[in-house]
Write a protein that holds these residues in place. Structure first.
Motif, PDB file in Angstrom:
ATOM      1  N   ASN A  91      38.887  51.902  25.353  1.00 38.24           N
ATOM      2  CA  ASN A  91      39.221  50.484  25.123  1.00 38.24           C
ATOM      3  C   ASN A  91      39.675  49.812  26.412  1.00 38.24           C
ATOM      4  N   ALA A  92      40.451  50.521  27.220  1.00 40.48           N
ATOM      5  CA  ALA A  92      40.917  49.956  28.489  1.00 40.48           C
ATOM      6  C   ALA A  92      39.733  49.696  29.418  1.00 40.48           C
ATOM      7  N   ARG A  93      38.767  50.602  29.437  1.00 38.99           N
ATOM      8  CA  ARG A  93      37.577  50.418  30.265  1.00 38.99           C
ATOM      9  C   ARG A  93      36.779  49.207  29.803  1.00 38.99           C
ATOM     10  N   SER A  94      36.656  49.060  28.489  1.00 36.72           N
ATOM     11  CA  SER A  94      35.940  47.912  27.943  1.00 36.72           C
ATOM     12  C   SER A  94      36.665  46.612  28.283  1.00 36.72           C
ATOM     13  N   ASP A  95      37.974  46.602  28.146  1.00 40.53           N
ATOM     14  CA  ASP A  95      38.756  45.418  28.494  1.00 40.53           C
ATOM     15  C   ASP A  95      38.628  45.108  29.985  1.00 40.53           C
ATOM     16  N   SER A  96      38.604  46.139  30.806  1.00 42.54           N
ATOM     17  CA  SER A  96      38.482  45.952  32.251  1.00 42.54           C
ATOM     18  C   SER A  96      37.135  45.330  32.601  1.00 42.54           C
ATOM     19  N   ARG A  97      36.087  45.771  31.970  1.00 38.40           N
ATOM     20  CA  ARG A  97      34.763  45.190  32.222  1.00 38.40           C
ATOM     21  C   ARG A  97      34.714  43.724  31.803  1.00 38.40           C
ATOM     22  N   ALA A  98      35.285  43.429  30.644  1.00 39.56           N
ATOM     23  CA  ALA A  98      35.299  42.043  30.169  1.00 39.56           C
ATOM     24  C   ALA A  98      36.111  41.168  31.113  1.00 39.56           C
ATOM     25  N   LEU A  99      37.231  41.675  31.571  1.00 34.92           N
ATOM     26  CA  LEU A  99      38.065  40.920  32.502  1.00 34.92           C
ATOM     27  C   LEU A  99      37.343  40.692  33.822  1.00 34.92           C
ATOM     28  N   ARG A 100      36.658  41.712  34.309  1.00 37.79           N
ATOM     29  CA  ARG A 100      35.916  41.579  35.565  1.00 37.79           C
ATOM     30  C   ARG A 100      34.819  40.518  35.447  1.00 37.79           C
ATOM     31  N   SER A 101      34.078  40.517  34.347  1.00 38.31           N
ATOM     32  CA  SER A 101      33.013  39.522  34.194  1.00 38.31           C
ATOM     33  C   SER A 101      33.602  38.123  34.063  1.00 38.31           C
ATOM     34  N   ASP A 102      34.749  37.996  33.395  1.00 40.80           N
ATOM     35  CA  ASP A 102      35.402  36.698  33.287  1.00 40.80           C
ATOM     36  C   ASP A 102      35.860  36.207  34.660  1.00 40.80           C
ATOM     37  N   ILE A 103      36.428  37.090  35.454  1.00 34.47           N
ATOM     38  CA  ILE A 103      36.872  36.724  36.802  1.00 34.47           C
ATOM     39  C   ILE A 103      35.682  36.311  37.658  1.00 34.47           C
ATOM     40  N   GLU A 104      34.568  37.032  37.555  1.00 34.57           N
ATOM     41  CA  GLU A 104      33.380  36.690  38.338  1.00 34.57           C
ATOM     42  C   GLU A 104      32.854  35.308  37.956  1.00 34.57           C
ATOM     43  N   ARG A 105      32.835  34.999  36.645  1.00 31.41           N
ATOM     44  CA  ARG A 105      32.375  33.670  36.207  1.00 31.41           C
ATOM     45  C   ARG A 105      33.295  32.579  36.735  1.00 31.41           C
ATOM     46  N   ARG A 106      34.597  32.815  36.660  1.00 32.21           N
ATOM     47  CA  ARG A 106      35.550  31.813  37.146  1.00 32.21           C
ATOM     48  C   ARG A 106      35.420  31.628  38.657  1.00 32.21           C
ATOM     49  N   PHE A 107      35.197  32.713  39.382  1.00 31.93           N
ATOM     50  CA  PHE A 107      35.051  32.625  40.828  1.00 31.93           C
ATOM     51  C   PHE A 107      33.797  31.848  41.196  1.00 31.93           C
ATOM     52  N   GLU A 108      32.710  32.039  40.449  1.00 29.76           N
ATOM     53  CA  GLU A 108      31.483  31.283  40.697  1.00 29.76           C
ATOM     54  C   GLU A 108      31.713  29.794  40.472  1.00 29.76           C
ATOM     55  N   ARG A 109      32.434  29.449  39.402  1.00 31.24           N
ATOM     56  CA  ARG A 109      32.741  28.038  39.152  1.00 31.24           C
ATOM     57  C   ARG A 109      33.634  27.478  40.255  1.00 31.24           C
ATOM     58  N   PHE A 110      34.565  28.280  40.725  1.00 33.26           N
ATOM     59  CA  PHE A 110      35.442  27.861  41.813  1.00 33.26           C
ATOM     60  C   PHE A 110      34.633  27.602  43.080  1.00 33.26           C
ATOM     61  N   GLU A 111      33.685  28.492  43.380  1.00 31.45           N
ATOM     62  CA  GLU A 111      32.835  28.297  44.559  1.00 31.45           C
ATOM     63  C   GLU A 111      32.014  27.014  44.432  1.00 31.45           C
ATOM     64  N   GLU A 112      31.526  26.716  43.235  1.00 29.76           N
ATOM     65  CA  GLU A 112      30.777  25.484  43.018  1.00 29.76           C
ATOM     66  C   GLU A 112      31.659  24.266  43.277  1.00 29.76           C
ATOM     67  N   ARG A 113      32.889  24.312  42.803  1.00 27.66           N
ATOM     68  CA  ARG A 113      33.806  23.191  43.020  1.00 27.66           C
ATOM     69  C   ARG A 113      34.104  23.018  44.507  1.00 27.66           C
ATOM     70  N   ILE A 114      34.301  24.123  45.214  1.00 32.24           N
ATOM     71  CA  ILE A 114      34.560  24.050  46.653  1.00 32.24           C
ATOM     72  C   ILE A 114      33.354  23.446  47.365  1.00 32.24           C
ATOM     73  N   SER A 115      32.165  23.820  46.949  1.00 30.50           N
ATOM     74  CA  SER A 115      30.949  23.278  47.555  1.00 30.50           C
ATOM     75  C   SER A 115      30.865  21.770  47.344  1.00 30.50           C
ATOM     76  N   VAL A 116      31.197  21.318  46.137  1.00 37.32           N
ATOM     77  CA  VAL A 116      31.184  19.879  45.857  1.00 37.32           C
ATOM     78  C   VAL A 116      32.218  19.178  46.731  1.00 37.32           C
ATOM     79  N   LEU A 117      33.394  19.765  46.870  1.00 38.28           N
ATOM     80  CA  LEU A 117      34.434  19.179  47.713  1.00 38.28           C
ATOM     81  C   LEU A 117      34.003  19.121  49.173  1.00 38.28           C
ATOM     82  N   ASP A 118      33.329  20.167  49.645  1.00 36.08           N
ATOM     83  CA  ASP A 118      32.855  20.179  51.034  1.00 36.08           C
ATOM     84  C   ASP A 118      31.854  19.057  51.280  1.00 36.08           C
ATOM     85  N   ARG A 119      30.938  18.869  50.329  1.00 38.45           N
ATOM     86  CA  ARG A 119      29.958  17.787  50.484  1.00 38.45           C
ATOM     87  C   ARG A 119      30.641  16.422  50.465  1.00 38.45           C
ATOM     88  N   GLY A 120      31.614  16.270  49.577  1.00 41.56           N
ATOM     89  CA  GLY A 120      32.344  15.010  49.518  1.00 41.56           C
ATOM     90  C   GLY A 120      33.140  14.757  50.786  1.00 41.56           C
TER      91      GLY A 120
END
Length: 79
Positions: free
Chosen positions: A25-54
């Motif tokens: 269960n801990a391994r499964s939770d860790s995988r889910a947490l990792r994928s959630d962090i990766e998605r959030r980081f991708e969205r963060f990178e997109e926001r930074i890119s928009v800010l850089d262009r602005g």
């Protein structure tokens, strides 16, 4: 074997099962947490890119405004 020994072995088996299930269960939770962090980081990178262009756009506008106020562009065009 005595009943006490069998009880001890049974308790050991049950504890091992609980431990292994918890690790799974801990391994499964860790995988889910990792994928959630990766998605959030991708969205963060997109926001930074928009800010850089602005920021680049605003820097260009500010530079043009400074040139217009100081008259450098008009002086350069008059040559």
């Amino acid at each position: 074997m005595t009943p006490e020994v069998l009880s001890i072995i049974g308790v050991g088996i049950v504890l091992a099962g609980i431990t292994l299930n918890g690790q799974r269960n801990a391994r499964s939770d860790s995988r889910a947490l990792r994928s959630d962090i990766e998605r959030r980081f991708e969205r963060f990178e997109e926001r930074i890119s928009v800010l850089d262009r602005g920021q680049a756009r605003l820097e260009g506008l500010l530079e043009g405004l400074c040139e217009a106020v100081s008259g450098r562009r008009a002086a350069a065009g008059g040559d």
